[in-house]
Design an enzyme around this catalytic site. Structure first.
Site, PDB file in Angstrom:
ATOM      1  N   GLY A   1       0.813  -1.200   0.000  1.00 36.43           N
ATOM      2  CA  GLY A   1       0.000   0.000   0.000  1.00 36.43           C
ATOM      3  C   GLY A   1       0.851   1.256   0.000  1.00 36.43           C
ATOM      4  O   GLY A   1       0.662   2.158  -0.828  1.00 36.43           O
TER       5      GLY A   1
ATOM      6  N   ASP B   1       5.109  -2.450  -7.797  1.00 31.33           N
ATOM      7  CA  ASP B   1       4.392  -1.348  -7.169  1.00 31.33           C
ATOM      8  C   ASP B   1       4.594  -0.046  -7.943  1.00 31.33           C
ATOM      9  O   ASP B   1       3.657   0.746  -8.107  1.00 31.33           O
ATOM     10  CB  ASP B   1       4.858  -1.171  -5.725  1.00 31.33           C
ATOM     11  CG  ASP B   1       4.568  -2.398  -4.876  1.00 31.33           C
ATOM     12  OD1 ASP B   1       3.590  -3.116  -5.176  1.00 31.33           O
ATOM     13  OD2 ASP B   1       5.309  -2.638  -3.912  1.00 31.33           O
TER      14      ASP B   1
ATOM     15  N   THR C   1      13.324   1.853 -11.054  1.00 27.21           N
ATOM     16  CA  THR C   1      13.232   1.357  -9.682  1.00 27.21           C
ATOM     17  C   THR C   1      14.198   0.210  -9.414  1.00 27.21           C
ATOM     18  O   THR C   1      14.851   0.168  -8.378  1.00 27.21           O
ATOM     19  CB  THR C   1      11.791   0.896  -9.385  1.00 27.21           C
ATOM     20  OG1 THR C   1      10.938   2.032  -9.409  1.00 27.21           O
ATOM     21  CG2 THR C   1      11.688   0.215  -8.036  1.00 27.21           C
TER      22      THR C   1
END
Length: 295
Positions: A40, A247, A277
């Site tokens: 999250g 993500d 990333t």
């Protein structure tokens, strides 16, 4: 338009290892680093760094207060996050080997302390057409999905980690799935090995109204809806750590759509962002800002 990431917030303990520990084996790590994490938090960070107006909802313990600082630094709105007195924050033990691959052990902690009252309070602040992004590291998922659908929000699911709880969700409520090949097979409850195109065919049959994004690792990703299907090739880079690649992809894909870009543009931007990333260690700290992706 607002985006709500209703999901986990973790403290990540990141161990460098020569190889993943095996049953009965004790090994020494080459390093230990502590980062913010949780799917999250990572996806909220990616959305915010991509320029979206994003709120995070979820629970932490007092040991996780630094997570709020890091979210705010990424321009995520944190006023909906609950700080609990009687439970520790969720955490992850991450082994990262010399090839840049990882394996992860999760402890749910405060992430599993969501209440229906809290869900109602959070969703009261959102409107039809706002985006809600869910994963599978918190409790009360079915209640969140049903209430968000009632409000007319755009529901997006990244079903990770995928277990029986995901299969019991009202999956037909979701407008988008963003998932990998393993997760696709599990949602289809299929034991046979399938090529990506066959997975897409079967997902489209089972969920004809849902837009599908299927990631296929270092090869790239597919997009499919009722009228469109295409393959997005991956950017070739030297991976150091793949922890937050998915993500980052998810956050940048959604942010691009919210910005008004078409799906081909959104897929390309998300792919480029995730390739940046994996060239750095850590989860949320390795997610690039929009200016880096646009170079």
């Amino acid at each position: 338009m607002k985006a709500l990431v209703f999901g986990s917030l973790n403290i990540d303990y990141f161990y460098g290892v020569d190889h993943f520990v095996q049953k009965g084996e004790t090994i020494s790590s080459t390093s230990l680093e502590v980062y913010s994490g949780g799917k999250g938090l990572n996806q909220a960070t990616a959305l915010a760094k991509a320029g979206a107006n994003v709120y995070q909802a979820g629970c932490i313990g007092k040991d996780g207060l630094f997570l709020l600082d890091e979210l705010r630094a990424a321009k995520v709105k944190t006023e909906l996050i609950a700080v609990l007195d009687d439970v520790r924050s969720g955490n992850a033990i991450i082994q990262n080997d010399k090839e840049g691959d990882n394996c992860i052990l999760l402890y749910g902690g405060a992430n599993r302390s969501i209440t229906k009252t809290y869900v109602d309070d959070v969703l009261a602040l959102f409107e039809p057409g706002d985006v809600i992004l869910l994963q599978n590291e918190i409790n009360e998922m079915t209640y969140i999905v049903e209430k968000a659908k009632e409000k007319g929000m755009v529901l997006i699911l990244n079903p990770s980690p995928l277990d029986e709880d995901v299969l019991n969700l009202p999956l037909e409520c979701f407008d988008y799935f963003i998932l990998n090949e393993i997760e696709a097979s599990q949602i289809l409850e299929n034991d046979q090995e399938m090529e990506a195109e066959a997975l897409l065919d079967n997902l489209a049959k089972k969920f004809p109204k849902t837009k599908l994004v299927l990631t296929v690792g270092s090869k790239g990703s597919y997009y499919a809806d009722e009228t469109t299907r295409f393959f997005q090739k991956a950017y070739k880079v030297n991976a150091v750590d793949t922890t937050a690649a998915g993500d980052t992809f998810t956050g940048y894909f959604i942010a691009s759509l919210m910005e008004g870009k078409d799906v081909t543009q959104a897929m390309n931007i998300a792919t480029k962002a995730s390739s940046i990333t994996v060239q750095s260690k850590g989860a949320a700290p390795s997610i690039p800002v929009k200016e880096e992706v646009e170079l």
